[in-house]
Design a protein around this motif. Structure first.
Motif, PDB file in Angstrom:
ATOM      1  N   ALA A 173     -10.785  13.061 -46.154  1.00  0.00           N
ATOM      2  CA  ALA A 173     -11.309  11.803 -45.278  1.00  0.00           C
ATOM      3  C   ALA A 173     -10.038  11.721 -44.103  1.00  0.00           C
ATOM      4  O   ALA A 173      -9.155  12.074 -44.371  1.00  0.00           O
ATOM      5  N   GLU A 174     -10.272  11.200 -42.838  1.00  0.00           N
ATOM      6  CA  GLU A 174      -9.271  11.007 -42.029  1.00  0.00           C
ATOM      7  C   GLU A 174      -8.504   9.617 -42.814  1.00  0.00           C
ATOM      8  O   GLU A 174      -8.765   8.714 -42.956  1.00  0.00           O
ATOM      9  N   GLY A 175      -7.222  10.275 -43.084  1.00  0.00           N
ATOM     10  CA  GLY A 175      -6.318   9.295 -43.776  1.00  0.00           C
ATOM     11  C   GLY A 175      -6.031   9.175 -45.000  1.00  0.00           C
ATOM     12  O   GLY A 175      -5.129   8.805 -45.697  1.00  0.00           O
ATOM     13  N   GLY A 176      -6.619  10.541 -45.832  1.00  0.00           N
ATOM     14  CA  GLY A 176      -6.335  10.807 -47.204  1.00  0.00           C
ATOM     15  C   GLY A 176      -7.461  11.507 -47.839  1.00  0.00           C
ATOM     16  O   GLY A 176      -8.271  12.479 -47.252  1.00  0.00           O
ATOM     17  N   VAL A 177      -7.663  11.554 -49.072  1.00  0.00           N
ATOM     18  CA  VAL A 177      -8.520  12.095 -50.028  1.00  0.00           C
ATOM     19  C   VAL A 177      -9.130  11.153 -50.840  1.00  0.00           C
ATOM     20  O   VAL A 177      -8.408  10.461 -51.704  1.00  0.00           O
ATOM     21  N   VAL A 178     -10.287  11.177 -50.772  1.00  0.00           N
ATOM     22  CA  VAL A 178     -11.158  10.586 -51.733  1.00  0.00           C
ATOM     23  C   VAL A 178     -11.551  11.172 -53.043  1.00  0.00           C
ATOM     24  O   VAL A 178     -11.736  12.469 -53.002  1.00  0.00           O
ATOM     25  N   TRP A 179     -11.406  10.369 -54.222  1.00  0.00           N
ATOM     26  CA  TRP A 179     -11.404  11.243 -55.488  1.00  0.00           C
ATOM     27  C   TRP A 179     -11.704  10.361 -56.443  1.00  0.00           C
ATOM     28  O   TRP A 179     -11.707   9.135 -56.147  1.00  0.00           O
ATOM     29  N   GLY A 180     -11.565  10.709 -57.722  1.00  0.00           N
ATOM     30  CA  GLY A 180     -11.788   9.741 -59.029  1.00  0.00           C
ATOM     31  C   GLY A 180     -13.419   9.248 -58.681  1.00  0.00           C
ATOM     32  O   GLY A 180     -14.511   9.543 -58.179  1.00  0.00           O
ATOM     33  N   ALA A 181     -13.139   7.822 -59.421  1.00  0.00           N
ATOM     34  CA  ALA A 181     -14.383   7.175 -59.321  1.00  0.00           C
ATOM     35  C   ALA A 181     -15.047   7.129 -58.010  1.00  0.00           C
ATOM     36  O   ALA A 181     -16.404   6.980 -58.029  1.00  0.00           O
ATOM     37  N   THR A 182     -14.227   6.671 -57.219  1.00  0.00           N
ATOM     38  CA  THR A 182     -14.946   6.341 -55.740  1.00  0.00           C
ATOM     39  C   THR A 182     -15.651   7.771 -55.085  1.00  0.00           C
ATOM     40  O   THR A 182     -16.752   7.606 -54.915  1.00  0.00           O
ATOM     41  N   ALA A 183     -14.964   8.613 -55.303  1.00  0.00           N
ATOM     42  CA  ALA A 183     -15.796  10.034 -55.024  1.00  0.00           C
ATOM     43  C   ALA A 183     -17.028  10.364 -55.906  1.00  0.00           C
ATOM     44  O   ALA A 183     -17.973  10.875 -55.357  1.00  0.00           O
ATOM     45  N   ARG A 184     -16.888   9.826 -57.218  1.00  0.00           N
ATOM     46  CA  ARG A 184     -18.136  10.139 -58.031  1.00  0.00           C
ATOM     47  C   ARG A 184     -19.264   9.179 -57.417  1.00  0.00           C
ATOM     48  O   ARG A 184     -20.451   9.656 -57.244  1.00  0.00           O
ATOM     49  N   ILE A 185     -18.966   8.012 -57.022  1.00  0.00           N
ATOM     50  CA  ILE A 185     -19.891   6.968 -56.433  1.00  0.00           C
ATOM     51  C   ILE A 185     -20.439   7.391 -55.132  1.00  0.00           C
ATOM     52  O   ILE A 185     -21.717   7.489 -55.171  1.00  0.00           O
ATOM     53  N   LEU A 186     -19.642   7.876 -54.419  1.00  0.00           N
ATOM     54  CA  LEU A 186     -20.105   8.258 -53.242  1.00  0.00           C
ATOM     55  C   LEU A 186     -20.943   9.477 -53.246  1.00  0.00           C
ATOM     56  O   LEU A 186     -21.873   9.508 -52.458  1.00  0.00           O
ATOM     57  N   LYS A 187     -20.368  10.506 -53.872  1.00  0.00           N
ATOM     58  CA  LYS A 187     -21.393  11.757 -54.098  1.00  0.00           C
ATOM     59  C   LYS A 187     -22.621  11.567 -54.495  1.00  0.00           C
ATOM     60  O   LYS A 187     -23.645  12.057 -54.007  1.00  0.00           O
ATOM     61  N   ARG A 188     -23.021  10.432 -55.545  1.00  0.00           N
ATOM     62  CA  ARG A 188     -24.261  10.100 -56.085  1.00  0.00           C
ATOM     63  C   ARG A 188     -24.918   9.634 -55.013  1.00  0.00           C
ATOM     64  O   ARG A 188     -26.262   9.919 -54.825  1.00  0.00           O
ATOM     65  N   LEU A 189     -24.570   8.398 -53.982  1.00  0.00           N
ATOM     66  CA  LEU A 189     -25.279   8.028 -52.985  1.00  0.00           C
ATOM     67  C   LEU A 189     -25.602   9.202 -52.250  1.00  0.00           C
ATOM     68  O   LEU A 189     -26.965   9.159 -51.589  1.00  0.00           O
ATOM     69  N   VAL A 190     -24.681   9.955 -51.497  1.00  0.00           N
ATOM     70  CA  VAL A 190     -24.900  11.132 -50.620  1.00  0.00           C
ATOM     71  C   VAL A 190     -26.322  11.954 -51.334  1.00  0.00           C
ATOM     72  O   VAL A 190     -27.117  12.448 -50.598  1.00  0.00           O
ATOM     73  N   ASP A 191     -26.031  12.273 -52.626  1.00  0.00           N
ATOM     74  CA  ASP A 191     -27.160  13.152 -52.912  1.00  0.00           C
ATOM     75  C   ASP A 191     -28.429  12.195 -52.985  1.00  0.00           C
ATOM     76  O   ASP A 191     -29.390  12.921 -52.838  1.00  0.00           O
ATOM     77  N   LEU A 192     -28.422  11.231 -53.383  1.00  0.00           N
ATOM     78  CA  LEU A 192     -29.733  10.404 -53.268  1.00  0.00           C
ATOM     79  C   LEU A 192     -30.386  10.227 -51.757  1.00  0.00           C
ATOM     80  O   LEU A 192     -31.503  10.617 -51.442  1.00  0.00           O
TER      81      LEU A 192
END
Length: 210
Positions: A173-192
């Motif tokens: 992402a602009e400003g860094g890398v999203v990973w860990g629990a935050t990325a897991r949660i976001l990935k679940r949302l975008v999959d849905l």
């Protein structure tokens, strides 16, 4: 319905998200022995496009120094619901008043390696808005939702976790890398939202080193 039409029409997208979250078979994990906490996934519309608001944490916090995360934290004794905890934390961390937030629903529960039990609260928030970050955050990051729905942006690394292991997701992402629990949660949302599991590739050295 085509994704492009779905996400560019705010009213349609908001209704879709609320309905989807209400009807999903949400994973509920017992809290016993864990530290109950809540995070908010704030979505807003800028120039007709939905964005996810994230925080880059300061180096003064106890956990996850400098990492990118959703506003959130442990439940207080006065928090009567998960939603109330997420609203309180978002108010404290980014200055988002509870009455300005349109709560849409809850995502699956998650457990972190540090023993936190996280319940994400999905919400639509206003923009423009006078956000005010506190000492826990260094800055706000704005991630275009459209970018997170692409097939070539997600990365994952398989790691040991219990009997089956799990994917550790990464997203530049602009400003860094999203990973860990935050990325897991976001990935679940975008999959849905996409109605399918968005593919992922190997993790780049840049993402690992971040």
């Amino acid at each position: 319905m085509a994704i492009d039409h779905l996400i560019t029409d705010k009213e349609v997208f908001t209704y879709h998200l609320r309905s989807m979250l209400a009807s999903m078979d949400r994973r509920v994990i017992p809290i016993e022995g864990l530290r109950p906490s809540a995070v908010m996934i704030p979505l807003c519309y800028k120039q007709g496009e939905p964005f996810v608001i994230l925080t880059k944490r300061s180096m003064n916090v106890e956990y996850h120094k400098g990492e990118i995360s959703f506003p959130g934290g442990s439940l207080d004794k006065d928090d009567k619901t998960i939603e109330m905890a997420a609203l309180r934390e978002a108010h404290e961390e980014i200055g988002l008043k509870p009455e300005a937030v349109n709560v849409l629903g809850l995502l699956d529960d998650y457990i972190t390696l540090l023993g936190f039990h996280i319940t994400p609260v999905v919400a639509m928030v206003p923009y423009p808005y006078e956000f005010k970050i506190n000492s826990e955050a260094q800055s706000l990051l704005w991630v275009p939702l459209r970018e997170t729905l692409k097939d070539d942006v997600w990365m994952a690394q398989r790691r040991a976790w219990g009997e089956k292991g799990m994917n550790i997701y990464f997203l530049k992402a602009e400003g860094g890398v999203v990973w860990g629990a935050t990325a897991r949660i976001l990935k679940r949302l975008v999959d849905l939202i996409a109605g399918r599991k968005i593919p992922f590739g190997p993790v780049s050295k840049e993402a690992i080193d971040w």
